[in-house]
Enzyme design. Sequence first.
Site, PDB file in Angstrom:
ATOM      1  N   GLY A 547      47.621  85.475  46.965  1.00  0.00           N
ATOM      2  CA  GLY A 547      47.999  86.400  48.026  1.00  0.00           C
ATOM      3  C   GLY A 547      46.865  87.342  48.341  1.00  0.00           C
ATOM      4  O   GLY A 547      45.831  87.328  47.676  1.00  0.00           O
ATOM      5  N   GLU A 548      47.079  88.156  49.365  1.00  0.00           N
ATOM      6  CA  GLU A 548      46.046  89.138  49.653  1.00  0.00           C
ATOM      7  C   GLU A 548      46.651  90.374  50.294  1.00  0.00           C
ATOM      8  O   GLU A 548      47.764  90.333  50.831  1.00  0.00           O
ATOM      9  CB  GLU A 548      44.960  88.553  50.539  1.00  0.00           C
ATOM     10  N   GLN A 550      45.411  94.534  51.964  1.00  0.00           N
ATOM     11  CA  GLN A 550      44.401  95.140  52.824  1.00  0.00           C
ATOM     12  C   GLN A 550      43.068  95.292  52.113  1.00  0.00           C
ATOM     13  O   GLN A 550      42.018  95.127  52.696  1.00  0.00           O
ATOM     14  CB  GLN A 550      44.896  96.511  53.273  1.00  0.00           C
ATOM     15  N   PHE A 551      43.147  95.642  50.839  1.00  0.00           N
ATOM     16  CA  PHE A 551      41.908  95.958  50.144  1.00  0.00           C
ATOM     17  C   PHE A 551      41.566  94.961  49.042  1.00  0.00           C
ATOM     18  O   PHE A 551      40.689  95.214  48.254  1.00  0.00           O
ATOM     19  CB  PHE A 551      41.994  97.364  49.547  1.00  0.00           C
ATOM     20  N   GLY A 552      42.292  93.893  48.980  1.00  0.00           N
ATOM     21  CA  GLY A 552      41.959  92.978  47.899  1.00  0.00           C
ATOM     22  C   GLY A 552      42.736  91.690  47.942  1.00  0.00           C
ATOM     23  O   GLY A 552      43.478  91.424  48.885  1.00  0.00           O
ATOM     24  N   VAL A 554      44.665  88.421  45.361  1.00  0.00           N
ATOM     25  CA  VAL A 554      45.142  87.982  44.052  1.00  0.00           C
ATOM     26  C   VAL A 554      44.837  86.499  43.925  1.00  0.00           C
ATOM     27  O   VAL A 554      45.229  85.705  44.780  1.00  0.00           O
ATOM     28  CB  VAL A 554      46.653  88.208  43.895  1.00  0.00           C
ATOM     29  N   LYS A 585      43.626  90.156  40.038  1.00  0.00           N
ATOM     30  CA  LYS A 585      43.685  90.999  41.226  1.00  0.00           C
ATOM     31  C   LYS A 585      42.309  91.585  41.405  1.00  0.00           C
ATOM     32  O   LYS A 585      41.788  92.197  40.466  1.00  0.00           O
ATOM     33  CB  LYS A 585      44.652  92.155  40.995  1.00  0.00           C
ATOM     34  N   ASP A 689      60.619  96.602  43.705  1.00  0.00           N
ATOM     35  CA  ASP A 689      60.643  95.304  44.380  1.00  0.00           C
ATOM     36  C   ASP A 689      61.050  94.209  43.403  1.00  0.00           C
ATOM     37  O   ASP A 689      60.385  93.184  43.283  1.00  0.00           O
ATOM     38  CB  ASP A 689      59.284  95.005  45.012  1.00  0.00           C
TER      39      ASP A 689
END
Length: 833
Positions: A547-548, A550-552, A554, A585, A689
């Site tokens: 996944g991704e 805004q700043f990085g 995974v 991450k 979550d």
Amino acid sequence: SSLTGQINQSILACVCRSPLGMSRGQILDEDISASSQWSDSTAAKYGRLDCEEGDGAWCPEIAGEPENMNEFLQIDLRSLHFITLVGTQGRHAGGIGNEFAQTYKIKYSRDGSRWISWRNRQGKEVIEANRNAYDIVLKDLEPPIIARFIRFMPVIDHSMNVCMRVELYGCEWLDGLVSYNSPVGQQMTLNGQYIYLNDSVYDGAMSNSMTEGLGQLTDGMCGLDDFTHSHVYNVWPGYDYVGWTNESFPNGYVEIMFEFDRTRNFTTMKVHCNNMFSRRVKTFQKVVCYFRSESDWEATPISFSPVMDDVNPSARFVTVSLYNHMASAIKCQYYFSDIWMMFSEITFQSDTAMYNTTLSPPKTGPPIRDDPTHKVDDSNTRILIGCLVAIIFILVAIIVIILWRQVWQKMLEKVSRRMLDDELTASLSIQSETFTYNNNSPSSVPSEQETSSTYERIFPLGPDYQEPSRLVRKLPEFSQTSEDTGELQIVQEGVPHYAEADIVNLQGVTGGNTYAVPALTMDLLSGKDVAVEEFPRKLLTFKEKLGEGQFGEVHLCEAEGIQDFMDEDFSFDVIENQTVLVAVKMLRTDANKNARNDFLKEIKIMSRLKDPNIIRLLAVCMSSDPLCMITEYMENGDLNQFLSRHEPEGMIALLSNAPTVSYSNLHHMATQIASGMKYLSSLNFVHRDLATRNCLVGKNFTIKIADFGMSRNLYSGDYYRIQGRAVLPIRWMSWESILLGKFTTSSDVWAFGVTLWEMLTFCKEQPYSQLSDEQVIENTGEFFRDQRRQIYLPQPPMCPDPVYKLMLSCWHRNTKERPSFQEIHHTLLDCKP
Ligand SMILES: *[C@@H]1O[C@H](CO)[C@@H](O)[C@H](O)[C@H]1NC(C)=O
Ligand SMILES: *[C@@H]1O[C@H](CO)[C@@H](O)[C@H](O)[C@H]1NC(C)=O
Ligand SMILES: *[C@@H]1O[C@H](CO)[C@@H](O)[C@H](O)[C@H]1NC(C)=O
């Protein structure tokens, strides 16, 4: 069928676990008494769990010889209750007190005169209790108690003073059964082994027959199919059953008499019988029941012959209809159909509401006729008239209140609906340009906002979105309703020690965020150094992007030799020198300073979380950019995908040849999630979550809770986007999280309920799949208004009743009524199939 058998097994013990009202006050002061008190400020009424009134607990006056066991705290429950759990606590009094009971005993009574000492199934009377003055210690009562009066008796030695606060958990004993009398259970010899079929927990008198007590037949626990085994640990064979052989009963039947608290209107009797016919044990072939309503036995009994089953050897409930007979005692003769007959549970269902003894005057009243004067009759009439007048008054008052409330609710509803609608539209219509991702990140520019909006996640909700709660709090009606009904708790709740504003918001800069942490914990954290090892970046091999944000991003990677970098307390079950799958991450090199700081904070927090059911931070790469944190990854991927690939055991699976997951494995996984959440909540961490997509599955159905958040495209449908602003998992969120922006452990509990629902539906559909996002939010409004128009997730076909009850309790409107993760964990352990 075996599933339902297993579930019935401890149904009462599982469902019946509500606090009976010491801490919340439903038990009145006058019903709490004690043998003695140290002073007025430590009287019996202060012995309420979790309350700090008076000097903070009940403390007896200690006098007399050591080992004095006669001090007690007594609670009168006013009616018979089925008590499954007790909780105790010492006297803390804000740090001044340090008295507690290390051990105690329990006595109970149904009538207030005959007292019985409780013993556990192994015969032990003493219960281990508190180790300090503040922690609550909960103890299951095995066997449970059926009683009206309970006495806690601290075991006092003179080395320390003792104070107690207590709570009882259970429910009202609706069967109304007060005692049963029966011939004692017998002994069977099977292949040279003795099977003891006596009533192991009978609390009445025992000689040739058992009288005046309750026991095995009412302890809520059904025996296994094979009577030589038991689910109770460390007991003799035959423990679960009371059994008799026809050789001792020349009439061919065993007679058991049941006494009830009052005259009741009986519908059915259920008898749980063993049917292991290969051992000459069978269900009864016929039962004849007599009824006693006033003082005489009715002449005509009912009789019932169940269908004999020579095919299926499993134990079962046999249901006998009692045809609405009125009775206060029932005598049943169970006829042998083979050499042995064994019962483990007998229950009665009666229509209690129909019969109200207090209001109907006696038709033929021997007390009146026997009385020399007619005064009694007179005063009876007067009392009756008085009662009627009082009732009329009460009815009028109720009608007035109802009318008043209706008007009130309409007004309130209008106000709140308009208000919420306004707020919602206001929030929804905010243009994306006016919004900045991170309040303190001046570098964000609108274009960047729009392109990355898919991965954004805003917690807490923007200040404008939170407005409704503030508005609500301002409304005078609102505060009034909250006091009136005790239901609305808009003001701070959950973890009382910190205000919501103090929560340090940890934005997962990689898109998958971690947990919100109270400022308090953060302070503690900042004192400590991060105890994670640096890992050489070159040993990571990229496998797949998970996944991704805004700043990085995974990534799923293989890490070579990571075992050597681990704490000793963490054991990998892999062969030395093998590669291990990890999630990495990483922070983009162009991330701003705030994002960097948040990333470092996230590492600090993650490094503190050490629990078998929470994903562990394994190592970090901090010596050069990009910064990375390496966490565990589990071979079977996330629970959502895992369950979607599987089917429940059954026909569909057989036909389609799909891999299956048994109910007991599902249950095992759910229990682990509860355990992990229990750990998080003990640290005051709020996950925000929780969902199957955020749980990872390892070998042998082990589960670890993670948080990849909404960074994954796969699950983008699970999140609700408000014009590229907030991305919220609304289908998992509690009403107060959606409407008031409140995230607490109680809202995690709500999400746990939804997660459990997902698991039992094998993640084959989204929660509320028939509702659109907007309808889900509307439904949230219904939860808030609480006029029974809210829609609950339905009971999945394979979900046992107690588990569905547990789910429903997680979705209780009032956050305080929702169970804690500790209680959830406990409940799940108890209804283990
Ligand atoms: C039942 O039998 C077992 C085994 O002999 C014995 O230990 C136990 O005390 C008996 N229980 C009662 C209540 O008589
Ligand atoms: C017992 O209950 C049934 C069903 O609720 C009702 O029809 C019947 O009248 C009741 N019997 C008495 C004596 O109240
Ligand atoms: C007990 O039951 C068995 C099987 O039904 C029967 O053969 C036997 O005669 C019975 N014994 C007595 C004493 O009734």
